[in-house]
Design an enzyme around this catalytic site. Structure first.
Site, mmCIF file in Angstrom:
data_model
loop_
_atom_site.group_PDB
_atom_site.id
_atom_site.type_symbol
_atom_site.label_atom_id
_atom_site.label_comp_id
_atom_site.label_asym_id
_atom_site.label_seq_id
_atom_site.Cartn_x
_atom_site.Cartn_y
_atom_site.Cartn_z
ATOM 1 C CB SER A 127 -10.303 -10.833 -15.204
ATOM 2 O OG SER A 127 -9.718 -10.044 -16.222
ATOM 3 C CE1 TYR A 140 -9.094 -15.305 -17.810
ATOM 4 C CE2 TYR A 140 -9.471 -12.995 -18.359
ATOM 5 C CZ TYR A 140 -9.008 -13.965 -17.488
ATOM 6 O OH TYR A 140 -8.471 -13.594 -16.289
#
Length: 251
Positions: A127, A140
């Site tokens: 990410s 996350y």
């Protein structure tokens, strides 16, 4: 004909990546937890298989069905948006189970055969949020930071055996089901802490405004993953999408 196995192909980046490899003449094993949910087209060179990256038996069955794999794409992942204070430890464990441990299990499943052939590529989808310390993504980002650390070390560890390991860093993609699911979960698992509510709404609005017109689309990620799986001169870490590329340059 080369073979690729891709996890998390029911929607979004995984589905687009499967179609991209298929369009380029690859034999594609597109995996997902529930194959009945697949919207992928019928093709002699495409197989949709059930695979849960948190289940060892499911992994073994899919690997056995696919046979020798030239490229493994670890795309399956779980999203989460919430304050650290409002994130139950059970949710933290679930995120790491999918985003990190599931990837480790998939890599361990394909490595003996790749090592014996002294060839293979593993692409781990991470990410671009790691380029910036964004709020509400602490847990996350932690799971993806661990994934990056794993990948970087594994790349050095496996290169003597002819195996390449690379990272693709997608940018923000609000239109994907991944993003929708992550945002919807902001009120789940115990709810969002009231003390953070106003701040959270302002932060999310700012994120969406910043991403307006520059968001990542599925083809950006599919292109990056395909390059990572095919180009021997590909960088070890590859941002995917205009926002991810911009953030990488600022980092």
């Amino acid at each position: 004909m080369k073979t690729v196995l891709i996890t998390g192909c029911s929607t979004g980046f995984g589905r687009d990546t499967a179609l991209h490899f298929l369009d380029h003449g690859w034999r594609v094993f597109a995996t997902m937890r529930d194959p009945a949910a697949s919207t992928l087209p019928t093709s002699d060179h495409l197989r949709v298989l059930p695979l849960d990256v948190t289940d060892a038996d499911s992994i073994a069955a899919a690997i056995a069905e696919a046979g020798p794999i030239d490229v493994l794409v670890n795309n399956a992942g779980a999203g989460w948006l919430n304050a650290l204070e409002g994130t139950p430890l059970e949710t933290v464990r679930d995120l790491f189970e999918t985003n990190l441990f599931g990837t480790i299990a998939m890599m361990q499943a394909v490595l003996p055969e790749m090592r014996a052939r002294r060839s293979g590529v593993i692409v781990n989808v991470s990410s671009s949020s790691l380029y910036k310390p964004l709020p509400l993504l602490s847990v996350y980002r932690a799971s993806k930071a661990a994934l990056n650390a794993l990948t970087e070390s594994a790349a050095h560890e496996l290169s003597p055996f002819g195996i390449s390991v690379r990272i693709v860093m997608p940018g923000m993609a609000p239109s994907t089901s991944f993003g929708d699911t992550a945002r919807s979960r902001i009120m789940e698992d115990g709810g969002f802490p009231e003390a953070y509510a106003d701040y959270a709404q302002q932060t999310l609005a700012a994120m969406m405004e910043a991403a307006d017109g520059t968001v990542t689309v599925g083809q950006d990620v599919a292109d990056a993953v395909f390059r990572a799986g095919n180009d021997p001169d590909c960088p070890a870490v590859l941002p995917a999408g205009p926002d991810a590329i911009a953030w990488a340059k600022e980092a």
